[in-house]
Every structure is written in C-alpha cells, then in structure tokens.
Enzyme design. Structure first.
Site, PDB file in Angstrom:
ATOM      1  N   HIS A 626      16.961   4.619 -28.057  1.00 19.25           N
ATOM      2  CA  HIS A 626      15.572   4.321 -28.396  1.00 19.25           C
ATOM      3  C   HIS A 626      15.138   3.033 -27.693  1.00 19.25           C
ATOM      4  O   HIS A 626      14.947   1.985 -28.321  1.00 19.25           O
ATOM      5  CB  HIS A 626      15.394   4.204 -29.913  1.00 19.25           C
ATOM      6  CG  HIS A 626      15.535   5.502 -30.636  1.00 19.25           C
ATOM      7  ND1 HIS A 626      16.718   5.917 -31.191  1.00 19.25           N
ATOM      8  CD2 HIS A 626      14.635   6.495 -30.885  1.00 19.25           C
ATOM      9  CE1 HIS A 626      16.559   7.098 -31.778  1.00 19.25           C
ATOM     10  NE2 HIS A 626      15.289   7.481 -31.602  1.00 19.25           N
ATOM     11  N   HIS A 630      13.331   5.870 -23.109  1.00 17.72           N
ATOM     12  CA  HIS A 630      12.888   6.939 -24.009  1.00 17.72           C
ATOM     13  C   HIS A 630      11.372   6.910 -24.184  1.00 17.72           C
ATOM     14  O   HIS A 630      10.723   7.969 -24.207  1.00 17.72           O
ATOM     15  CB  HIS A 630      13.578   6.790 -25.371  1.00 17.72           C
ATOM     16  CG  HIS A 630      12.993   7.649 -26.442  1.00 17.72           C
ATOM     17  ND1 HIS A 630      13.031   9.029 -26.403  1.00 17.72           N
ATOM     18  CD2 HIS A 630      12.319   7.321 -27.599  1.00 17.72           C
ATOM     19  CE1 HIS A 630      12.430   9.521 -27.483  1.00 17.72           C
ATOM     20  NE2 HIS A 630      11.998   8.503 -28.219  1.00 17.72           N
ATOM     21  N   HIS A 667       5.491   4.478 -29.554  1.00 17.55           N
ATOM     22  CA  HIS A 667       5.886   5.089 -30.830  1.00 17.55           C
ATOM     23  C   HIS A 667       7.226   4.579 -31.355  1.00 17.55           C
ATOM     24  O   HIS A 667       7.517   4.754 -32.553  1.00 17.55           O
ATOM     25  CB  HIS A 667       5.945   6.615 -30.677  1.00 17.55           C
ATOM     26  CG  HIS A 667       7.171   7.107 -29.978  1.00 17.55           C
ATOM     27  ND1 HIS A 667       7.326   7.055 -28.615  1.00 17.55           N
ATOM     28  CD2 HIS A 667       8.316   7.669 -30.465  1.00 17.55           C
ATOM     29  CE1 HIS A 667       8.492   7.567 -28.272  1.00 17.55           C
ATOM     30  NE2 HIS A 667       9.115   7.946 -29.380  1.00 17.55           N
ATOM     31  N   ASP A 668       8.071   3.924 -30.518  1.00 19.59           N
ATOM     32  CA  ASP A 668       9.368   3.409 -30.986  1.00 19.59           C
ATOM     33  C   ASP A 668       9.527   1.922 -30.688  1.00 19.59           C
ATOM     34  O   ASP A 668      10.648   1.439 -30.470  1.00 19.59           O
ATOM     35  CB  ASP A 668      10.521   4.192 -30.335  1.00 19.59           C
ATOM     36  CG  ASP A 668      10.871   5.454 -31.118  1.00 19.59           C
ATOM     37  OD1 ASP A 668      10.608   5.479 -32.336  1.00 19.59           O
ATOM     38  OD2 ASP A 668      11.370   6.417 -30.504  1.00 19.59           O
ATOM     39  N   ASP A 778       8.448  13.623 -28.207  1.00 19.20           N
ATOM     40  CA  ASP A 778       9.500  12.731 -28.682  1.00 19.20           C
ATOM     41  C   ASP A 778      10.891  13.339 -28.471  1.00 19.20           C
ATOM     42  O   ASP A 778      11.862  12.617 -28.198  1.00 19.20           O
ATOM     43  CB  ASP A 778       9.270  12.426 -30.161  1.00 19.20           C
ATOM     44  CG  ASP A 778      10.151  11.300 -30.670  1.00 19.20           C
ATOM     45  OD1 ASP A 778      10.680  10.541 -29.833  1.00 19.20           O
ATOM     46  OD2 ASP A 778      10.311  11.165 -31.894  1.00 19.20           O
ATOM     47  N   GLN A 831      24.546  19.819 -31.383  1.00 20.96           N
ATOM     48  CA  GLN A 831      23.369  19.975 -30.545  1.00 20.96           C
ATOM     49  C   GLN A 831      22.739  21.362 -30.722  1.00 20.96           C
ATOM     50  O   GLN A 831      21.512  21.497 -30.750  1.00 20.96           O
ATOM     51  CB  GLN A 831      23.745  19.762 -29.076  1.00 20.96           C
ATOM     52  CG  GLN A 831      23.947  18.312 -28.694  1.00 20.96           C
ATOM     53  CD  GLN A 831      22.669  17.521 -28.781  1.00 20.96           C
ATOM     54  OE1 GLN A 831      22.456  16.775 -29.732  1.00 20.96           O
ATOM     55  NE2 GLN A 831      21.798  17.675 -27.802  1.00 20.96           N
TER      56      GLN A 831
END
Length: 883
Positions: A626, A630, A667-668, A778, A831
């Site tokens: 993050h 990203h 957003h992060d 995202d 995953q």
C-alpha cells in the site's frame, strides 16, 4: 355534601293563614310547643321536603337524587310554618321602620341545648369572602335567618360571651391545669417522630380527653396553582378514613380554615344551617362537631382539627371542651411549626447532599453518557425513595422522539440498584407519559388510585409517577425525559403523588442531566481533538523529514511530460515497476491533462504538480504494497476505464471524473501496512476517532488536508456549490474502498447489472457505480499480466504476514489464514479464493454494464488459471513466495 346551607326566604315558603278562634288557636299552639320541648326537638319552620333535598357542602354538593320521607306529619309542619310566618312578617315591618332593631330583636333558643354556632366571639365580616366560606347568603336570606334563628345565624353578633354547661367533664386536661402529655411533645420526644405520627398521637389523645368518637386533622398546603388547600388529612382511627366522612370533614374544617374561628355544632340534624342529607349510610353524618384552627407563631392558620360525636349522655361539646381543644391546638401549632421548619431544614440538607453527589459524578471521566446517567439515576432514586427511574434519550438525527432509554430499578431484596439500556417500546405506558411531557415540556405528577392500578411492565405496578423534561442549554429543545415511579413515602392504595420536595429533587436531577449531556459531548470533542492532534503530529513528523515539495515542483515544471501512449497509459496492462519516481509523477499529471481537468476547472499547472508530489509523499515508502505504486496503479486503471468507455464519458460529469481521479490517487494515503482489525485491536488513536472504516476515514482526512493547503489546493477554482459536491463524492469514493462496505452494496450492483437497469438520472445508481469503479480499480492488480500479478501477490503476502507476526507478538492471538506465515506455501489457494469471492463477480458486473471493461475480466480469469495450475502442481511454485 353536608353543609351549613342557606335557608330559603321565609316569605316564599310560608303556608296559608288559618281561620278560627284566636284563643283556641293560641292554646293549641302552646300545647304543641310543650310537646315538642318534651321530646327535645325544635324543627326549623323551613324544614320541608324541598329543603331536605338540598345539596350538601359549602358551595359543593353531592346529589345522588335520593329523597327521604318527611319525619313529621304534614299538619305539624304547616302549623309551625304558619306560626313563624306571622313572626317573620311582624319582624320585617319592624326592621323596615328601624334597621338597627335587627340586632335588638329577642333571641329565642332552646333551653335544653347550648346555642349552635362557631363560638360567642364575633366573626369578622371579611371571613365571608374567604375560599372555604360556607355561607353564601343574600340580603333577604340573611334577614330571614337572623329573625327566625338568631342563635344559629352565620354572622354572630353577640355583644357579650354566652356560656354553656355540660354535665360531663372534659377530662384531666380540662381542670384548669396544663396538659403534661402535650407539653411533653415540646421536648425531645417529638424530634424523633414524624409529622404524621405526631398528629395521629395527638388525635388519639384528644379523643380521650373530649370523649369524642373520632378526631381528624388537616394541614393547609399550597397546590401548584398557588392556592391554599386542605391536605394531607390525619385521622385518629382507620374507620374515619372513608370517602363520605372525608367529605363531611372537608366541609366543616374548610369553613374553619377560611374564617379562622372555632366551630361548635351541637346537632347537625337540628342545626338550621345543615341539611339532613340524603346519603347512605346515615351514620357517616356527624351528630355533633367541634373544630378549631391550628395557628403558628405568626398567628397564621396552618391546619384545622375537628372532634366528632361526643360520647356519653350529653351528645354535644361544651364551651369547656372548646377551651380544652383550643389550648391543646395552641401547643400543637408550636410543635407543628417547629416540625415543619425542621423538615424544611432536613430537605435542604438532602438537596445539598444530592447536589454534592451529582457534582462529584460530573467531575469524573466517563466513556459514554449512559454510564453517567446510570450513576446519577441511582442517586436520585435513593433520595426520592422511588422504585424505578427511566431516562428517555432523544436523538436529533432520528425521526422518533426517543431512540433509547436508561432504566435503573431499586431492588428491595438486594438493597441495590439494577441498571440496563433498553430500546424504547412505544406500546408501553411509560412511553406514553414520557411523550406527553416531551410535547408539553412541563413537569407531570400523577397518582393512580387502587382501582386504576394495573401492571405496565414485567413486575411493575404503577401507583405514582412524576416526569420532567431534560432541556438543552438554550431551554428551547428537549434532550430527553426523566421518570420516577412509585414513591415509597406514599400509600399505594391511596394513590398519593410525589411530594413537592421530591419534585424539587427531580428538577435538580434533570438540570444535571442536561449538564451531563453537555459534559460528555465536550469530553468526546476533547478526546477527538487530542486524537486528531496526535495523528496530525505523527503525519507531519514523517513529512517534515522529506525535502521541500515546492523546490521539487519547480524542477518538475521545467520537464516535458511524456504522452499517454509513450507511457502506456491507454492499456490495462500498464505497470510502473520499471518507471523511476519522476516518471511515475509525470504519468499522474498526464492523466489529469488528457482528461481536460485543468481546462475545465481552471487549475494552475504548478499547483497540480505540487499536489501530485504531495500525494506521492503522503504514501509511506516502508510499506510493501500500500504505497505510491499501488496508488498510481489504481489511478491508471480509473483513467483507462474512463478513456476507453464512451458511455462513461458521455454520462459522467466533469466534476464526477475529477472526484474519481482525486479519490483513486489518494485512497490509501498514509497507509500503515495493517488493516482496520489491527488498528481497532491495538486501540490506536485512529480507531478512537471513527466508529467504522477507521483507515479509510484517515486516508480521507489526509486527502482533504492536502487539498485545503493553499500550495496544493487544486479545487480552489471551484464554486462553493461545486466544491461541496466534489468533496462529498470524494468522501463516498474513498470510503467505498473498504471491502466490508463493498460486500454490503454489491448485491444491489449485481441486480442492476443482471437486469441492465442502470438509470443515469438516479443519484443512488450513480453513487453505486462510482463505488464499484473505485473497488474495481483498487483490486486491479489481479488483472495485470502474470509476471506483474505474481510480483504484486508476493508484496501483498509479505505485508499481510508482517501484520500476522505483530498480532502474535503483541496480542498473543492466532492470525487469520491469509496473514499466518505458516500458510505461505498455500498462497495459490488463497489467491483463488480471493478471485472467486471478490474479483470475478465484480468484473463480471462491470463487463455486463460496459463492454470496454471486458479485458479486466479476461485478465482476472487468466491469472486464476495460473494460480490453479500451481495448486495442481503443474508448475513450480517455490519462487512465488520466498522464505
């Protein structure tokens, strides 16, 4: 209601004249008079059927419609009416000629009984206008009554005292000596007794001294309107505690309270001021009564005592009895006055103690208002000796008057209090009374009679209730309503309400409740401010260690920004892995340039560059996944979707596109490398600031902090309306990146996509679409080419495993499977689960709505096949996660 009622005018009810020999008529009348005296009875000439049917009471009557038969023959009554008619006519002529003869006419009374009346003393004329005065006589009625019955008229005008003798002694207290028993109450003996106990003992003593059948005492109090009323009542015996007898007591004692003079009625049946009455049972009507006022040290009437029905051969109270009762009441007035003063002092001490305890509670730190209200309710519950306390709380954001309530119950078995927070039941009786007070904003004090008492909650019977509104600081709104139920100081069977002292205590309590709401609100604001300050200092301490953004922006301005094609921004497979930091910053600027955001919103190019650089520095470099890379990948995916999808360009406004791009890149911001679960478990300041989505709220605040800085304010050129709308969309977009929020909303998205019912004019659908686009961008790393996807999955696993290690070390707990380093070899399985549960359904919905988004779904499915092959062992997976 019994009354000393007004006699009718004698002339109206006089019978017709009779003819005959006058001498014979005189002889017959004399004989009848002797017979009546021999029987001990004197009847009023106005005592006919109409008079006996009159209502009872001093201006208030109880008329049950019954009528008794005449006790005397019609002939006897007519003869007496005719005889007295002549007397009335003669007397009327004399008074008209000489008005002062009104007081000189001869008084006629029976010799076997003392005169009926309130005493030989002259009653003041102003007494007739007092509230409890029973004699409502007009001029003609006064004249008729004075002429016919001067000894029992309502206004006694005797120039000298008249004495009466009773063959029965009044007892030890009537021998001219002081009463040792009543004097003893002046000492310490009365200090250990309450007012009710003192009055009841005195009444029992008076009954013995006067040889009375029963005695009653009434104190004079002031009601809520400011008027003086009789009550409470005390009785010497329980049998005197009946409603019919109370009506008689209120009638006679009310007259004494209004005039301030004693009242001695020898026989209520013969007294012309009292009608016979028609109520059953007849024995409820007193035969004789003696009532005197109780005066305090200021000569004010504070109560009235009355002795009823003299026992023995003589059925009336003598003048000596009146003196004895008056002497007792003189001492009792001193005792009661001192007792009332003592009770007022005790009440003030109790109020001061309650205020002190409430202030001490207010000084303590409380996590929530519920805890503080519970402790405060316990104090008021014990002070008022009530059984239950309910505090209804209003929520300004709710449409209902009350959102929740605090209930504190006084447990008699365990001598403790039980508290709980409950939801409001609108069908409950408690809620109905609380709603009434909430609407009226006035205190309510009610009492239920035994016949009305009914269970209103589990194990709770409503006997008495008092409610008061909790007003805000401006006294214009209601924050809630406080209730106290069933005071222990009153008899439940009588339905007694809460006292005035308890009303004052409740008023003090609601004032402190209002202060409690304000105090808790201030405490929360202070805590939030402190937490924000802590977070801000932490953020600033990180960014102040970096180079100046403005200097780097000047160098960045001089460089040529590459085109979108040369940077590969038009393809979903874009990756910034091989781009230097400066090139990645230029890529972000190129996205804003190609979307025409600078032209549409008059942005300054230098401010845009400084904003991008500030956002890049807002991401921590020591975070594995993050980070700025990203953020750039998320913004690129949003840019590619908007540029490749003509339907979005046509229907989304420029303001929505601007909000989406700012949200994607921000957003992060300042991500810590841990999720919300860890933040809450560690009780970090961020978790204490917000109730949900703590990290997302923090990202939003950092985004707004950068936007509101003048050097990086890219929204400064917007109008106030556009600025407010843009900030609102940015907030929703960033909060939508919380996967928990996405899981709550995606069912509606799937329904819209399946039915192809996306309505662009529906604001809810537009919000839903923007949220879905944020989530899709995202998690877009799952759609990248396999080498990129494998490298990003390794970074995500490294960050997750680091959090799992911290949870084991700091909290001594077992982390979830995706964060447990033991499961590092199971990454392909994890995953696949992630793709099937989150990614595939989302990209299928977007591909259904917008065909240009199909490459995202294809890339996701290809990577799933790769992970599936690793699970099946078709390829080596040792290099997926190192160590």
């Amino acid at each position: 209601m019994p009354c000393l009622h007004t006699e009718r005018q004698a002339g109206e009810l006089a019978g017709p004249k009779t003819s005959g020999d006058p001498a014979a008529e005189t002889t017959r009348r004399s004989r009848e008079k002797k017979e009546e005296r021999h029987r001990g009875r004197v009847l009023s000439p106005l005592r006919n059927l109409r008079t006996k049917a009159e209502k009872w009471g001093f201006r208030k009557g109880l008329d049950d419609g019954e009528r008794e038969s005449n006790e005397n023959s019609e002939s006897t009554t007519n003869r007496r009416i005719r005889k007295n008619s002549c007397f009335v006519k003669m007397s009327t002529v004399l008074v008209q000629m000489q008005p002062e003869l009104n007081v000189l006419l001869p008084r006629r009374r029976r010799e076997s009984h003392p005169p009926c009346g309130s005493s030989w003393r002259l009653a003041p004329s102003a007494a007739q206008d007092r509230p409890w005065l029973c004699f409502s006589l007009n001029h003609s009625e006064d004249l008729a009554k004075l002429l016919l019955f001067p000894e029992s008229s309502s206004i006694h005008q005797y120039p000298f005292p008249r004495t009466a003798r009773s063959p029965r002694s009044a007892g030890p207290c009537g021998l001219g000596k002081g009463c040792d028993w009543i004097i003893g109450l002046l000492g310490d003996r009365a200090s250990y007794m309450g007012l009710q106990e003192i009055c009841e003992k005195v009444l029992v003593h008076i009954c013995d001294v006067l040889a009375a059948e029963r005695c009653s005492l009434a104190m004079i109090t002031t009601d809520e309107t400011g008027k003086q009323v009789l009550g409470p009542f005390f009785h010497s015996t329980k049998s005197a505690h009946s409603q019919t007898r109370q009506d008689w007591d209120k009638c006679l004692m009310g007259h004494v309270a209004s005039t301030g003079w004693p009242l001695n009625i020898s026989d209520t049946n013969e007294d012309p001021r009292c009608s016979k009455g028609v109520h059953k049972p007849v024995d409820c009507r007193p035969k004789s009564a003696l009532s005197v006022p109780i005066l305090n040290q200021q000569a004010e009437v504070i109560g009235v005592v009355m002795a009823v029905n003299k026992k023995g051969k003589v059925c009336f109270f003598s003048k000596n009895d009146e003196k004895v009762l008056s002497s007792h009441m003189a001492l009792l007035g001193v005792i009661v006055d001192n007792k009332q003063l003592t009770e007022k002092t005790d009440q003030q001490c109790q109020h001061s103690q309650v205020v002190l305890e409430l202030v001490q509670l207010m000084a303590e730190q409380h996590q929530c208002v519920e805890t503080l209200l519970t402790k405060m309710a316990t104090v008021i519950l014990q002070a008022c000796k009530a059984n239950l306390c309910n505090v209804f709380i209003s929520d300004p954001e709710s449409k209902e008057p009350f959102s929740w309530m605090v209930c504190v119950e006084n447990s008699e078995q365990s001598q403790s209090t039980l508290s709980s927070r409950r939801d409001v039941d609108q069908q409950d009786v408690f809620y109905a009374y609380a709603l009434q007070v909430w609407n009226s904003m006035e205190m309510l004090n009610v009492a239920m009679e035994r016949r009305l008492t009914q269970p209103v909650a589990a194990g709770v019977h409503l006997h008495s209730l008092i409610c008061a509104p909790i007003r805000n600081r401006q006294k214009k709104g209601v924050l809630g309503v406080c209730q106290l139920l069933n005071t222990a100081s009153a008899d439940p069977g009588e339905g007694s309400s809460f006292s005035t002292a308890e009303e004052r205590l409740l008023q003090i309590f609601v004032e402190y409740c209002s202060l409690a709401f304000h105090t808790v609100s201030v405490q929360k604001t202070a805590e939030r401010s402190l937490n924000k300050l802590t977070v801000t200092e932490e953020v600033l301490s990180y960014h102040l260690c970096s180079c100046a953004v403005e200097a780097e922006a000047e160098d960045f301005q001089e460089c040529m920004v590459p085109s979108a094609l040369s940077l590969g921004l038009m393809d979903f497979s874009f990756s910034d892995a091989d781009l230097p930091a400066a090139a990645s910053t230029q890529a972000a600027v190129r996205m804003f340039l190609d979307l025409n955001l600078l032209q549409n919103f008059s942005m300054d190019y230098k401010i845009l560059c400084q904003w991008v650089l500030s956002v890049r520095r807002g991401y921590r470099c020591n975070i594995a996944y993050h980070n700025w890379s990203h953020a750039l990948s998320t913004a690129h995916c949003m840019f590619a979707i908007l540029r490749r999808t003509e339907q979005l360009q046509r229907n989304l406004s420029s303001l929505e596109i601007l909000a989406l791009m700012i949200s994607a890149l921000s957003h992060d911001l300042d991500h810590r490398g841990v999720n919300n679960s860890y933040i809450e478990r560690a009780q970090q300041p961020i978790a204490q600031l917000y109730t949900h989505s703590a990290l997302e709220h923090h990202h939003l605040n950092i985004c707004l902090l950068i936007l509101n800085t003048p050097e990086t304010g890219i929204l400064d050129g917007l109008s106030a309306e556009d600025y407010k709308a843009c900030i609102g969309m940015i907030e929703k977009n960033i909060l939508a990146t919380d996967l928990n929020v996405h899981l709550q909303k995606r069912a509606e998205l799937f329904e819209v996509a399946e039915n192809h019912r996306l309505q662009w004019k529906n604001e809810d659908h537009r919000d839903l679409l923007r949220s879905a686009l944020m989530t899709a961008c995202d998690v877009c790393s799952i759609t990248k080419p396999w080498p990129v996807q494998k490298r990003v999955a390794q970074l995500v696993a490294e960050e997750f495993f680091a959090q799992g290690d911290r949870e084991i070390h700091e909290f001594n707990i077992q982390p979830i499977a995706v964060m447990d380093r033991v499961n590092s070899t199971r990454l392909p399985e994890l995953q696949i689960q992630y793709i099937d549960s989150i990614c595939t359904p989302l990209y299928q919905a977007l591909s259904t709505l917008f065909e240009p988004c199909a490459p995202l779904l294809d890339g996701c499915m290809k990577n799933r096949d790769k992970w599936e092959s690793l699970v099946q062992g078709k390829e080596e997976n040792k290099d997926v996660v190192k160590g």
